[in-house]
Write a protein that holds these residues in place. Structure first.
Motif, PDB file in Angstrom:
ATOM      1  N   GLU A 103       0.834  -1.211   0.000  1.00 23.71           N
ATOM      2  CA  GLU A 103       0.000   0.000   0.000  1.00 23.71           C
ATOM      3  C   GLU A 103       0.869   1.261   0.000  1.00 23.71           C
ATOM      4  OE1 GLU A 103      -3.631   1.951  -0.168  1.00 23.71           O
ATOM      5  OE2 GLU A 103      -3.362  -0.210  -0.146  1.00 23.71           O
ATOM      6  N   PHE A 104       1.905   1.266   0.820  1.00 23.72           N
ATOM      7  CA  PHE A 104       2.830   2.399   0.860  1.00 23.72           C
ATOM      8  C   PHE A 104       3.476   2.603  -0.509  1.00 23.72           C
ATOM      9  CE2 PHE A 104       7.225   3.840   1.166  1.00 23.72           C
ATOM     10  CZ  PHE A 104       7.046   5.102   1.710  1.00 23.72           C
ATOM     11  N   GLY A 105       3.993   1.524  -1.091  1.00 24.59           N
ATOM     12  CA  GLY A 105       4.655   1.614  -2.386  1.00 24.59           C
ATOM     13  C   GLY A 105       3.715   2.072  -3.487  1.00 24.59           C
ATOM     14  N   HIS A 106       2.485   1.588  -3.445  1.00 27.03           N
ATOM     15  CA  HIS A 106       1.489   1.995  -4.444  1.00 27.03           C
ATOM     16  C   HIS A 106       1.243   3.495  -4.356  1.00 27.03           C
ATOM     17  CE1 HIS A 106      -2.689   2.762  -5.809  1.00 27.03           C
ATOM     18  NE2 HIS A 106      -2.273   2.044  -6.828  1.00 27.03           N
ATOM     19  N   ASN A 107       0.995   3.986  -3.153  1.00 24.26           N
ATOM     20  CA  ASN A 107       0.738   5.418  -2.971  1.00 24.26           C
ATOM     21  C   ASN A 107       1.951   6.256  -3.358  1.00 24.26           C
ATOM     22  OD1 ASN A 107      -1.909   5.021  -2.093  1.00 24.26           O
ATOM     23  ND2 ASN A 107      -1.280   4.780   0.022  1.00 24.26           N
ATOM     24  N   LEU A 108       3.139   5.771  -3.023  1.00 27.40           N
ATOM     25  CA  LEU A 108       4.361   6.486  -3.396  1.00 27.40           C
ATOM     26  C   LEU A 108       4.516   6.530  -4.916  1.00 27.40           C
ATOM     27  CD1 LEU A 108       7.012   7.855  -2.493  1.00 27.40           C
ATOM     28  CD2 LEU A 108       8.045   5.566  -2.454  1.00 27.40           C
ATOM     29  N   GLY A 109       4.258   5.420  -5.585  1.00 28.47           N
ATOM     30  CA  GLY A 109       4.362   5.368  -7.042  1.00 28.47           C
ATOM     31  C   GLY A 109       3.371   6.277  -7.735  1.00 28.47           C
ATOM     32  N   VAL A 110       2.138   6.297  -7.255  1.00 32.33           N
ATOM     33  CA  VAL A 110       1.124   7.178  -7.839  1.00 32.33           C
ATOM     34  C   VAL A 110       1.509   8.638  -7.595  1.00 32.33           C
ATOM     35  CG1 VAL A 110      -1.289   7.941  -7.663  1.00 32.33           C
ATOM     36  CG2 VAL A 110      -0.762   5.493  -7.749  1.00 32.33           C
ATOM     37  N   ALA A 111       1.929   8.949  -6.369  1.00 25.33           N
ATOM     38  CA  ALA A 111       2.331  10.324  -6.052  1.00 25.33           C
ATOM     39  C   ALA A 111       3.510  10.763  -6.921  1.00 25.33           C
ATOM     40  CB  ALA A 111       2.687  10.441  -4.575  1.00 25.33           C
ATOM     41  N   TYR A 112       4.458   9.874  -7.142  1.00 27.97           N
ATOM     42  CA  TYR A 112       5.596  10.193  -8.001  1.00 27.97           C
ATOM     43  C   TYR A 112       5.121  10.542  -9.416  1.00 27.97           C
ATOM     44  CZ  TYR A 112       9.595   9.639 -11.035  1.00 27.97           C
ATOM     45  OH  TYR A 112      10.535   9.841 -12.008  1.00 27.97           O
ATOM     46  N   CYS A 113       4.225   9.746  -9.956  1.00 24.57           N
ATOM     47  CA  CYS A 113       3.711   9.997 -11.314  1.00 24.57           C
ATOM     48  C   CYS A 113       2.958  11.323 -11.372  1.00 24.57           C
ATOM     49  CB  CYS A 113       2.815   8.858 -11.768  1.00 24.57           C
ATOM     50  SG  CYS A 113       3.723   7.366 -12.136  1.00 24.57           S
ATOM     51  N   TYR A 114       2.109  11.583 -10.381  1.00 25.40           N
ATOM     52  CA  TYR A 114       1.382  12.844 -10.356  1.00 25.40           C
ATOM     53  C   TYR A 114       2.357  14.020 -10.333  1.00 25.40           C
ATOM     54  CZ  TYR A 114      -3.211  10.715  -9.328  1.00 25.40           C
ATOM     55  OH  TYR A 114      -4.384  10.017  -9.376  1.00 25.40           O
ATOM     56  N   ALA A 115       3.368  13.932  -9.474  1.00 24.81           N
ATOM     57  CA  ALA A 115       4.334  15.030  -9.354  1.00 24.81           C
ATOM     58  C   ALA A 115       5.122  15.209 -10.648  1.00 24.81           C
ATOM     59  CB  ALA A 115       5.277  14.768  -8.176  1.00 24.81           C
ATOM     60  N   ALA A 116       5.595  14.125 -11.228  1.00 23.99           N
ATOM     61  CA  ALA A 116       6.380  14.214 -12.462  1.00 23.99           C
ATOM     62  C   ALA A 116       5.538  14.776 -13.603  1.00 23.99           C
ATOM     63  CB  ALA A 116       6.931  12.838 -12.836  1.00 23.99           C
ATOM     64  N   ASP A 117       4.291  14.344 -13.709  1.00 25.16           N
ATOM     65  CA  ASP A 117       3.430  14.843 -14.776  1.00 25.16           C
ATOM     66  C   ASP A 117       3.017  16.294 -14.530  1.00 25.16           C
ATOM     67  OD1 ASP A 117       3.674  12.499 -16.166  1.00 25.16           O
ATOM     68  OD2 ASP A 117       1.766  11.673 -15.502  1.00 25.16           O
ATOM     69  N   ALA A 118       2.863  16.685 -13.268  1.00 32.57           N
ATOM     70  CA  ALA A 118       2.551  18.087 -12.962  1.00 32.57           C
ATOM     71  C   ALA A 118       3.705  18.992 -13.376  1.00 32.57           C
ATOM     72  CB  ALA A 118       2.245  18.252 -11.475  1.00 32.57           C
ATOM     73  N   VAL A 119       4.934  18.561 -13.131  1.00 26.68           N
ATOM     74  CA  VAL A 119       6.099  19.346 -13.547  1.00 26.68           C
ATOM     75  C   VAL A 119       6.153  19.435 -15.069  1.00 26.68           C
ATOM     76  CG1 VAL A 119       8.628  19.345 -13.632  1.00 26.68           C
ATOM     77  CG2 VAL A 119       7.453  18.917 -11.470  1.00 26.68           C
ATOM     78  N   ALA A 120       5.902  18.324 -15.747  1.00 27.08           N
ATOM     79  CA  ALA A 120       5.908  18.334 -17.216  1.00 27.08           C
ATOM     80  C   ALA A 120       4.817  19.265 -17.752  1.00 27.08           C
ATOM     81  CB  ALA A 120       5.719  16.922 -17.758  1.00 27.08           C
TER      82      ALA A 120
END
Length: 166
Positions: A103-120
């Motif tokens: 669960e931790f890893g899933h949330n971290l992975g989703v948050a990473y994608c959201y952050a990376a796509d927001a920067v892009a």
């Protein structure tokens, strides 16, 4: 779909080599559960990449589609790696610790994608602002203290009209 340029071929071969090396290292762990979990995770990553490549215009703006895609692409690998860490430390694959790690890893992975796509996306907006107003990254922000001021509704509307990706 892929270029026949030598650089592209080398990149693909390098990726294949890294996958082969990681498969050997994974097998040396001699933990069948971990091998199965990571193998499934790699399969999910490929499915997520296919989802992204074949996404229709309406899919690209669908938050549920986006979440499914990033879950398959990135979050599944991070989640499964965290789960495998719990397994390798001695917890069972269905233990509460392994589930919490997933669960931790899933949330971290989703948050990473959201952050990376927001920067892009932010970079696209700043590029459009500069292109539309004839300036640089913060074209209408003379002090560079508040980058939010650099993007107006007019710029967003113009960007939407010029960009078929949206």
């Amino acid at each position: 779909m892929y270029s026949s340029e030598p650089g592209n071929k080398v990149s693909l071969l390098a990726g294949d080599f890294l996958l082969a090396r990681s498969s050997v290292a994974l097998a040396q762990l001699t933990n069948v559960d971990v091998v199965e979990i990571i193998g499934t995770s790699l399969e999910n990553m490929c499915r997520g990449e296919i989802m992204q490549a074949w996404a229709k215009e309406e899919d690209k703006v669908d938050p549920d589609y986006y979440l499914r895609m990033v879950t398959m692409k990135t979050a599944s690998l991070v989640a499964d790696a965290c789960r495998c860490t719990a397994i390798l430390r001695g917890d069972g694959k269905d233990s509460p610790t392994a589930a919490a790690a997933w669960e931790f890893g899933h949330n971290l992975g989703v948050a990473y994608c959201y952050a990376a796509d927001a920067v892009a996306f932010e970079n696209l907006l700043f590029a459009a602002a500069g292109r539309l107003q004839g300036g640089g990254k913060n074209a209408n922000n003379k002090n560079n203290n508040n980058p939010e001021e650099a993007v107006s509704s007019e710029i967003l509307a113009a960007l939407a009209k010029q960009s078929p990706e949206f």
